[in-house]
Design an enzyme around this catalytic site. Structure first.
Site, mmCIF file in Angstrom:
data_model
loop_
_atom_site.group_PDB
_atom_site.id
_atom_site.type_symbol
_atom_site.label_atom_id
_atom_site.label_comp_id
_atom_site.label_asym_id
_atom_site.label_seq_id
_atom_site.Cartn_x
_atom_site.Cartn_y
_atom_site.Cartn_z
ATOM 1 N N GLU A 92 6.201 -36.397 -24.325
ATOM 2 C CA GLU A 92 6.721 -37.538 -23.559
ATOM 3 C C GLU A 92 8.203 -37.413 -23.237
ATOM 4 O O GLU A 92 8.674 -37.936 -22.232
ATOM 5 C CB GLU A 92 6.477 -38.843 -24.331
ATOM 6 N N GLU B 251 -2.155 -38.283 -28.864
ATOM 7 C CA GLU B 251 -2.186 -39.544 -29.618
ATOM 8 C C GLU B 251 -3.627 -39.974 -29.889
ATOM 9 O O GLU B 251 -3.945 -40.479 -30.965
ATOM 10 C CB GLU B 251 -1.424 -40.642 -28.863
#
Ligand code: NAD
Length: 691
Positions: free
Chosen positions: A128, A108
């Protein structure tokens, strides 16, 4: 900003500033890293002598992800979205120079930069989902802007990790650099223009590909609920503007972070790392293993040989005679051919790996082995004879392992003059696929031998759990109690398919009777016959599986067991079995009652946790979390429930105890509540905090 203790350092190379993260072991985005990164970006953005920024990690690292330990605590400032927002808002070009894993939160950060350069060892992924989460700092909104919605759904939904070339093909990396990554980043820096991913349009994709990606992800979402949220939030990138997509993502992320599934998956993340650690063994040095041997090339031996050859080890596969040895080699070939067919490996891989496996019936070659795994018949006389012969031929210091499922390791070790070198290596079927490896410690097993087994497990990509010596060790011991009680439920009124349906609804890949049919009913039958003489007569005995075996209903291999199977292998409830069960109930005067799915689930969970508590108190399992690791990796226990001990803690031990008392009424002797369970329930403690 760049004090010597900060994990984030800034160095100037002319007008380019390099922000380097050094936070061993993996550069997780802990609070101190977030603080350092945010301060550096803000300060450098305001510094008029700086024209461009490079973000990188020391020694081939980038950022391997969020700091998972922090997830169970109140969030510490600055939050990741604030750091990412500062990078996104920076007025100067930023380059991510990715030398190693850029996973989860790490990717990210990289996605918020204007350009991404990768070294050959770069790994990129929004992983994730493996922790029951979705990306929470813009990953679900930026990734589709670079790779399209369909790809984003499958990459995020599967938590897939891309190697550098694939990441480059997909446009995630702008360039793969083979030379010095930092030098390349500094060369490119003056030429990189601002290109905020957040400002790119989401490319219009192929509708058919999108539909396929969504339907695949929806299927997977049945066992991982976070995938549903991922689909919803990625779709938002398609439909709305960046800011509203970001807000939806954050809300979904926060809701998931506190969910029972995410907490269970975090528990397993730590449990799996802890499982290979044995207190008091820090000093033990693993012995060198360069050559291994497997004795017995049946179902297990062939799979073990493949697992070890896949790990790069030369393997001697030893059988009783040449015919059996060549049958063993065919089994090995079969396993490899199936992997080629499924596209997992190439013909060239097979040739290379097969080249490491030497089938033989010549025992003298065992003298060259550093570690020998016996996988012959499950019979004490056979194993004792093999270990006696091994004692005579194996080199001094060789590790002598057995794959026994139930037999007494100390008795096997006693057949040798070197019980300190004997250990259990309990692989699970199919041995080249299943991750779990129980490392069984005998009374005399030397610490270096355990260390050697643990090193071998890691080398072969297995998840080791150390177990003490007892009937069935950790896994099969608890499984036996679980199966016994599943049979009590059937005799008391539940249909086998209702028990299976309840277990599958709980999250097991397969119900216990379906599993029994798959593994074959004859193995347990043989064991029951062997133990008949020593069985506690006060323990309730269900004879239904014996009757099935007497009718040659041995499971899938005979197209009949607890279920009937048609030519295509589809199972169905067999009226004959239903009758046989009814007759067994009538014989004992049992009036069948009904059980709801929840009653079945609670009963069987309580039984597993109770037997687990006994194994814990005896020291057969070192920690409750080891039992969880065994069950999720070897017995299909749903990961999102965290394992039986974790799930029992979540249910509350007083409730588990009440359920166990009901189980005791059903099972009689052998089904008593474990003293440890009684004690923890009484004192308001949990398995997780018992040591
Ligand atoms: P199997 O019957 O398929 O294979 C046993 C092999 O050992 C045969 O090929 C046989 O020829 C060979 N063998 C027997 N005596 C030998 C000797 N003296 N010297 C050399 N080779 C000999 O059995 P399996 O299912 O592979 O089980 C092997 C062991 O693994 C057992 O101890 C079993 O309990 C254990 N185990 C089995 C499973 C499973 O699911 N099948 C799972 C875990 C552990």
């Amino acid at each position: 900003m760049s004090t010597s203790t900060s994990p984030v350092q800034v160095h100037r190379h002319g007008t380019v500033a390099v922000i380097t993260i050094d936070h061993p072991p993996v550069n997780a985005l802990s609070q101190a890293v977030r603080q350092g990164l945010l301060a550096a970006v803000r300060k450098l953005d305001a510094d008029s002598s700086v024209t461009a920024l490079v973000i990188t990690g020391v020694e081939g690292r980038f950022i391997a992800g969020a700091d998972i330990r922090e997830m169970n605590q109140p969030p510490g400032e600055p939050l990741l979205p604030d750091v990412v927002a500062a990078i996104d808002a920076c007025t100067k070009p930023l380059i991510a120079a990715i030398g190693g894993p850029a996973l989860g939160a790490g990717l990210e950060i990289a996605l918020a930069c204007d350009a991404r350069l990768g070294g050959p060892a770069a790994q990129l992924g929004l992983t994730e989902i493996r922790l029951g989460l979705i990306p929470g700092a813009g990953g679900t909104q930026r990734l589709p802007r670079l790779v399209g919605v369909a790809r984003a759904v499958s990459l995020i939904g599967e938590g897939r990790v891309l190697k550098a070339p694939e990441a480059h093909d997909l446009g995630l990396l702008d360039e793969v650099v083979t030379g010095d990554l930092l030098v390349a980043a500094l060369e490119r820096a003056p030429h990189v223009a601002k290109r905020r991913v957040s400002e790119l349009p989401v490319p219009r994709g192929d509708a058919a590909a999108e539909a396929l990606a969504f339907s695949r992800a929806r299927k997977a979402a049945k066992s991982v609920p976070a995938i549903e949220a991922a689909i919803r939030v990625i779709s938002a990138a398609h439909e709305g503007d960046f800011a509203s997509g970001l807000a939806q993502e954050r809300a979904a992320f926060l809701a998931l972070r506190g969910s029972s599934e995410a907490r269970a998956l975090r528990h397993l993340f730590f449990a799996e790392r802890e499982a290979g650690k044995v207190p008091g063994m820090a000093e033990a040095v693993a012995r060198h293993v360069a050559m291994v041997a497997v004795i017995g090339a049946g179902t297990m031996g062939a799979g073990i040989a493949v697992a070890l050859a896949d790990a790069g080890l030369p393997v001697m596969l030893v059988e009783r005679d040449d015919t059996a040895a060549s049958a063993g080699l065919s089994r090995v070939r079969d396993l490899y051919e199936r992997q080629v067919k499924s596209g997992r490996i190439s013909e060239a891989d097979v040739a290379e790996r097969l080249g490491r496996i030497l089938p033989t019936s010549d025992w003298s070659c065992l003298a060259a082995a550093d570690l020998i795994v016996e996988a012959a018949f499950e019979d004490m006389a056979v194993k004792a004879d093999i270990f006696r012969r091994l004692d005579a031929v194996a080199k001094s210091g060789a590790v002598l392992a057995t794959n026994t499922s139930y037999l007494d390791l100390d008795a096997i070790a006693a057949a040798t003059c070197r019980p300190q070198d004997v250990v259990g290596l309990h692989f699970f079927a199919p041995a080249h696929v299943m991750k779990l490896l129980e490392v069984v410690r005998g009374r005399a097993t030397a610490p270096e031998v355990i260390a050697t087994a643990l090193t071998l497990a890691r080398r072969a990509g297995k998840q080791p759990v150390v177990a003490g010596n007892c009937d069935g060790f950790i896994g099969n011991r608890i499984y036996a109690a679980y199966r016994r009680h599943a049979e009590y439920l059937v005799e008391d009124g539940a249909a086998p398919d209702a028990v299976d349906a309840a277990l599958e609804a709980y999250g097991f890949a397969m119900g216990i009777f379906t599993v029994s049919d798959m593994s074959g009913l004859d193995i347990a039958f043989a064991m029951r016959k062997r133990r008949a003489a020593t069985r506690d007569s006060r323990e309730r005995y269900v004879a239904i599986p014996d009757r099935l075996c007497e009718l040659q209903r041995l499971g899938r291999k005979t197209n009949a067991g607890w279920y009937a199977y048609d030519a295509a292998g589809r199972k169905s409830v067999d009226p004959l079995v239903t009758q046989l069960i009814a007759a067994a109930r009538a014989e004992k005067g049992i009036v069948p009652r009904t059980f709801t799915a929840l009653e079945i689930q609670n009963r069987l969970l309580a039984v597993m946790a109770n037997e687990g508590a006994k194994a814990l108190a005896e020291g057969v399992a070192l920690r409750a979390s080891d039992i969880d690791v065994v069950f999720v990796n070897g017995y299909g226990f749903p990961r999102t429930k965290g394992g039986p001990m974790w799930a029992a803690d979540q249910m509350g031990l007083p409730r588990v105890l009440a359920e166990m008392k009901a189980a005791q009424e059903a099972g009689g002797s052998g089904s008593e509540p474990a003293p440890l369970l009684v004690e923890l329930a009484r004192t308001g403690r949990s398995f997780a905090d018992w040591h």
